[in-house]
Design an enzyme around this catalytic site. Structure first.
Site, PDB file in Angstrom:
ATOM      1  N   HIS A   1       1.729   4.486  -2.879  1.00  9.71           N
ATOM      2  CA  HIS A   1       1.758   5.949  -2.758  1.00  9.71           C
ATOM      3  C   HIS A   1       3.006   6.524  -3.430  1.00  9.71           C
ATOM      4  O   HIS A   1       2.939   7.535  -4.139  1.00  9.71           O
ATOM      5  CB  HIS A   1       1.754   6.363  -1.284  1.00  9.71           C
ATOM      6  CG  HIS A   1       0.412   6.275  -0.623  1.00  9.71           C
ATOM      7  ND1 HIS A   1      -0.711   6.873  -1.138  1.00  9.71           N
ATOM      8  CD2 HIS A   1       0.017   5.668   0.535  1.00  9.71           C
ATOM      9  CE1 HIS A   1      -1.746   6.642  -0.337  1.00  9.71           C
ATOM     10  NE2 HIS A   1      -1.330   5.905   0.680  1.00  9.71           N
TER      11      HIS A   1
ATOM     12  N   HIS B   1       0.839  -1.207   0.000  1.00 13.21           N
ATOM     13  CA  HIS B   1       0.000   0.000   0.000  1.00 13.21           C
ATOM     14  C   HIS B   1       0.872   1.254   0.000  1.00 13.21           C
ATOM     15  O   HIS B   1       0.648   2.178  -0.800  1.00 13.21           O
ATOM     16  CB  HIS B   1      -0.912  -0.027   1.230  1.00 13.21           C
ATOM     17  CG  HIS B   1      -1.659   1.245   1.475  1.00 13.21           C
ATOM     18  ND1 HIS B   1      -2.976   1.422   1.115  1.00 13.21           N
ATOM     19  CD2 HIS B   1      -1.271   2.416   2.063  1.00 13.21           C
ATOM     20  CE1 HIS B   1      -3.363   2.636   1.462  1.00 13.21           C
ATOM     21  NE2 HIS B   1      -2.351   3.256   2.047  1.00 13.21           N
ATOM     22  N   GLU B   2       1.858   1.293   0.883  1.00 11.66           N
ATOM     23  CA  GLU B   2       2.702   2.485   1.000  1.00 11.66           C
ATOM     24  C   GLU B   2       3.556   2.693  -0.246  1.00 11.66           C
ATOM     25  O   GLU B   2       3.746   3.830  -0.697  1.00 11.66           O
ATOM     26  CB  GLU B   2       3.588   2.384   2.250  1.00 11.66           C
ATOM     27  CG  GLU B   2       2.837   2.244   3.561  1.00 11.66           C
ATOM     28  CD  GLU B   2       1.835   3.362   3.806  1.00 11.66           C
ATOM     29  OE1 GLU B   2       1.999   4.446   3.207  1.00 11.66           O
ATOM     30  OE2 GLU B   2       0.890   3.155   4.580  1.00 11.66           O
TER      31      GLU B   2
ATOM     32  N   GLU C   1      -5.901   6.955  -1.599  1.00 16.47           N
ATOM     33  CA  GLU C   1      -5.814   5.853  -0.641  1.00 16.47           C
ATOM     34  C   GLU C   1      -6.416   4.577  -1.235  1.00 16.47           C
ATOM     35  O   GLU C   1      -5.868   3.480  -1.072  1.00 16.47           O
ATOM     36  CB  GLU C   1      -6.525   6.224   0.659  1.00 16.47           C
ATOM     37  CG  GLU C   1      -5.834   7.294   1.483  1.00 16.47           C
ATOM     38  CD  GLU C   1      -4.465   6.854   1.976  1.00 16.47           C
ATOM     39  OE1 GLU C   1      -4.276   5.648   2.244  1.00 16.47           O
ATOM     40  OE2 GLU C   1      -3.578   7.719   2.082  1.00 16.47           O
TER      41      GLU C   1
END
EC number: 3.4.24.-
Length: 308
Positions: free
Chosen positions: A153, A149-150, A217
């Site tokens: 980003h 997930h990070e 997100e």
């Protein structure tokens, strides 16, 4: 990637693109309205407009450049020792390879709540920070999904995107504030009305920026689900564990960095996930949040899991 997963991701991209286009159109409309007001009432000086723009831009760029160092101080984050966290560094490198980017530097944050966040700047480079409590509650597969997930980003340059669009409401607010003092005294009433209108417009733009952030997100969640083996399921349990063990992060300026920012009662992880699956979530549930409501995240991950 199977067709249904592609459709889900395409839907997120389309919503994000539509919102960004809407922001651009609204910003252009605001400038036109302001130009008309200037032409009709002489409320503002072009020189002051340019000065405010340069000032806000410089402040944002400075914040972007040195932001990671401030984050490190606030969250007491230090570069991970390879001798102690070699296995976590290896996971970061593995996930970065799956995403086709250079591995970011891993930092360990010495705070009391479990969470993770990504941050970057041209000076500091790309970084992922994991709080020490998070390492104690997630298994390796869940940690891999959170890192996915990070890294999503970082891969999508979310920090730069949010900084760029965040300039719009900031500029409009400063225009509103200085309009009260820069206008012709003969047009004092017009200046006050214009300033109030601009403040309302700035507020509405902030709502739109939060909406963009929530979509980023969701896009990062999709990145973890589609690039990490069994990423959707592991991300669900990771989110539930983080919430269950009491993330204390609030909706502050720094909370946009975090993986989750909701506090809820302690419940069994699976019970909590099932609760989110059936929870009715209104349109106002996350209107003022930079993260989607957990129920929305769980349902998106369900769709991605079913289609993978």
């Amino acid at each position: 990637m199977v067709p249904m997963a592609s459709n889900n991701l395409a839907y997120i991209k389309l919503r994000l693109l539509s919102l960004l286009v809407g922001l651009g159109i609204a910003a252009l409309a605001s400038l036109i309205i302001y130009a008309v007001a200037y032409y009709l009432f002489g409320i503002y000086s072009i020189g002051i407009i340019f000065g405010v723009f340069v000032l806000v831009l410089m402040m944002d760029l400075l914040q972007w450049f040195i932001g990671p160092y401030i984050v490190d101080m606030v969250y007491r984050a230090k570069k991970a020792d390879p001798n102690r966290y070699g296995n976590i560094i290896a996971i970061v490198e593995e996930v970065a390879k799956l995403n086709g980017i250079r591995p970011p530097t891993l930092y360990i944050s010495e705070v009391s709540f479990p969470n993770a966040f990504a941050y970057e700047s041209p000076i500091a480079g790309r970084r992922i920070a994991i709080t020490r409590p998070l390492l104690g509650i997630l298994n390796e597969d869940e940690l891999r999904a959170v890192i996915g997930h990070e890294i999503g980003h970082l891969k999508h340059h979310d920090s730069a995107v949010i900084m760029a669009i965040g300039l719009i409401p900031t500029l409009i607010f400063y225009f509103a504030y200085t309009t009260l003092f820069a206008g012709d005294r003969r047009n004092g009433g017009s200046a006050i009305i214009l300033a109030l209108v601009l403040m309302v417009v700035s507020f509405l733009f902030n709502i739109m920026v939060l909406s963009v952030n929530r979509l980023r997100e969701s896009y990062a969640d999709a990145n973890a689900a589609l690039t990490i083996p069994n990423g959707a399921r592991n991300l669900q349990t990771a989110l539930a564990k983080i919430v269950r063990y009491g993330s204390s992060a609030k909706n502050t300026a720094a909370s946009m960095l975090l993986f989750a920012n909701y506090d809820m009662d302690r419940e069994d992880v699976e019970t909590l996930i099932d609760k989110w699956r059936t929870m009715r979530v209104g349109i106002l549930s996350d209107l003022f949040s930079d993260h989607p409501h957990p129920a929305k995240r769980i349902r998106l991950l369900d769709k991605l899991q079913d289609s993978s």
